[in-house]
Enzyme design. Structure first.
Site, PDB file in Angstrom:
ATOM      1  N   LYS A  87       0.838  -1.206   0.000  1.00  0.00           N
ATOM      2  CA  LYS A  87       0.000   0.000   0.000  1.00  0.00           C
ATOM      3  C   LYS A  87       0.875   1.259   0.000  1.00  0.00           C
ATOM      4  O   LYS A  87       0.606   2.210  -0.735  1.00  0.00           O
ATOM      5  CB  LYS A  87      -0.945  -0.009   1.218  1.00  0.00           C
ATOM      6  CG  LYS A  87      -2.071  -1.036   1.086  1.00  0.00           C
ATOM      7  CD  LYS A  87      -2.892  -1.199   2.377  1.00  0.00           C
ATOM      8  CE  LYS A  87      -3.916  -2.325   2.198  1.00  0.00           C
ATOM      9  NZ  LYS A  87      -4.719  -2.587   3.404  1.00  0.00           N
ATOM     10  N   GLN A 108      -4.746  -1.135   9.581  1.00  0.00           N
ATOM     11  CA  GLN A 108      -4.663  -2.465   8.992  1.00  0.00           C
ATOM     12  C   GLN A 108      -5.262  -3.508   9.948  1.00  0.00           C
ATOM     13  O   GLN A 108      -4.980  -3.529  11.138  1.00  0.00           O
ATOM     14  CB  GLN A 108      -3.196  -2.806   8.672  1.00  0.00           C
ATOM     15  CG  GLN A 108      -3.003  -4.110   7.938  1.00  0.00           C
ATOM     16  CD  GLN A 108      -3.606  -4.114   6.526  1.00  0.00           C
ATOM     17  OE1 GLN A 108      -3.743  -3.084   5.892  1.00  0.00           O
ATOM     18  NE2 GLN A 108      -3.980  -5.284   6.046  1.00  0.00           N
ATOM     19  N   ASP A 138     -11.298   2.845   3.848  1.00  0.00           N
ATOM     20  CA  ASP A 138     -11.648   1.418   3.809  1.00  0.00           C
ATOM     21  C   ASP A 138     -13.164   1.210   3.734  1.00  0.00           C
ATOM     22  O   ASP A 138     -13.623   0.111   3.442  1.00  0.00           O
ATOM     23  CB  ASP A 138     -11.136   0.717   5.075  1.00  0.00           C
ATOM     24  CG  ASP A 138      -9.793   0.034   4.878  1.00  0.00           C
ATOM     25  OD1 ASP A 138      -9.526  -0.442   3.756  1.00  0.00           O
ATOM     26  OD2 ASP A 138      -9.019  -0.025   5.851  1.00  0.00           O
TER      27      ASP A 138
HETATM   28  N1  GUN Z   1      -6.934  -6.585   6.120  1.00  0.00           N
HETATM   29  C1  GUN Z   1      -7.320  -7.368   5.078  1.00  0.00           C
HETATM   30  N2  GUN Z   1      -7.958  -6.626   4.154  1.00  0.00           N
HETATM   31  C2  GUN Z   1      -7.982  -5.347   4.602  1.00  0.00           C
HETATM   32  C3  GUN Z   1      -8.476  -4.121   4.094  1.00  0.00           C
HETATM   33  O1  GUN Z   1      -9.060  -4.049   3.010  1.00  0.00           O
HETATM   34  N3  GUN Z   1      -8.276  -3.027   4.875  1.00  0.00           N
HETATM   35  C4  GUN Z   1      -7.653  -3.091   6.070  1.00  0.00           C
HETATM   36  N4  GUN Z   1      -7.534  -1.961   6.773  1.00  0.00           N
HETATM   37  N5  GUN Z   1      -7.176  -4.206   6.589  1.00  0.00           N
HETATM   38  C5  GUN Z   1      -7.332  -5.330   5.851  1.00  0.00           C
END
Ligand code: GUN
Length: 313
Positions: free
Chosen positions: A60, A104, A130
């Site tokens: 990311k 996350q 998100d």
């Molecule tokens: N962990 C697995 N997928 C995601 C996501 O799309 N966003 C976040 N913040 N954590 C994750």
């Protein structure tokens, strides 16, 4: 001999669509940066040392930097308290140069079972890239403008940009998570599909799944969706990303001559989807794993960050 992974179904390439999405963001990022005097900013919090999260977050951050989005990565140790997480979220919420906030998941287990929900509740809905804050979940369900979760939004982009019709079609989503299954169902419904959500207690899952024109598998069980789940010609979207390290299990799924065995030799693991390779002989179109849905999730995170930045000005 050709592997079963390359049989009849058209391959829906997520990398190509992700690249097109990123290209479309470049002029918007340039315009925003020129008028705001700063680039769009994404605050990321990684707590603990989960190996998968480590890789996701690294990808990311790199994706942001490659596009001219400023990533502000804050880290906390696995023993950190929920209060410390909340303090960082509050700082991101208040920072003018931060347009998007991402915590996350999963958080370290020691923070308690409902820690994640508390954290998502605390993220400013205008910065919730998100789409996990209940305000955005509610707006999504009501089909109002909202920041929507990246994986299901990316799947809609993939379908639309590949000319796969949704309106009036039967869609079956296997999996009812807040991150994928539920928002996926809402997005398909709003595009006028007839939607069914299946889960571990659904009776006769293959019979229900095989009514689908669009089948989305988001359960996290390698090779679970076999050919008998799939109507001939259906579009099958594979959201699974299970790391497999056992050569014999991989060989049993993909065959002794699968290139995946060499991937395990080189990297110690291969990433495997929920869809069995035999589905390629039945489906009309299919996303590969890796290279299908995965790249879209990050592209949509970038898209949501740019959207949040523009909306805040
Ligand atoms: N962990 C697995 N997928 C995601 C996501 O799309 N966003 C976040 N913040 N954590 C994750």
């Amino acid at each position: 001999m050709e592997s079963t992974e390359t049989a009849a179904a058209r391959r829906l390439d997520g990398k190509v669509v992700a690249e097109a999405i990123r290209e479309s963001l470049k002029p918007r990022i340039a315009r925003f940066s020129a008028s705001a005097g700063r680039p769009p900013g994404l605050g990321i919090l990684l707590a603990g040392d989960d190996g998968g999260s480590e890789i996701y977050v690294r990808n990311k951050v790199r994706a942001c930097e490659a596009l001219g989005i400023r990533a502000d990565l804050q880290r906390l140790p696995a023993e950190a308290s929920l209060d410390e997480v909340m303090a960082i979220v509050a700082g991101f919420n208040a920072a003018d140069a931060v347009d998007g906030v991402l915590v996350q998941s999963p958080l370290p287990p020691g923070m308690g079972a409902d820690a994640e929900q508390q954290v998502f509740d605390a993220i400013d809905p205008a910065k919730d890239v998100d789409g996990f804050n209940p305000v955005n979940v509610g707006r999504l369900v009501q089909n109002r403008p909202a920041l929507a979760p990246g994986t299901p939004s990316g799947i809609i982009e993939l379908l639309e940009r590949n000319g796969i019709p949704i309106e009036g079609r039967r869609a079956v989503v296997i999996g009812r998570s807040d991150i994928v299954g539920k928002p996926m169902a809402a997005l398909l419904l709003h595009r006028h599909a007839t939607v069914t959500i299946c889960h571990s207690r659904t009776r006769d899952l293959p019979a229900v799944a095989s009514t689908a024109d669009i089948l989305v598998a988001a359960i996290g069980r390698p090779g679970f969706v076999t050919a008998d789940f799939v109507k001939p010609g259906a579009t099958v979207i594979d959201v699974g990303t299970s790391r497999m390290t056992d050569r014999d299990r991989v060989a049993a799924l993909f065959g002794r001559d699968s290139p995946r065995l060499e991937v395990i030799e080189r990297r110690g693991a291969t990433v495997v989807g929920d869809v069995h390779p035999g589905v390629a002989a039945v489906a009309g179109a299919l996303t590969p794993v890796p290279g299908g849905v995965g790249p879209l999730t990050i592209a949509m995170l970038l898209s949501n960050t740019v959207r949040a930045a523009e909306a805040r000005r």
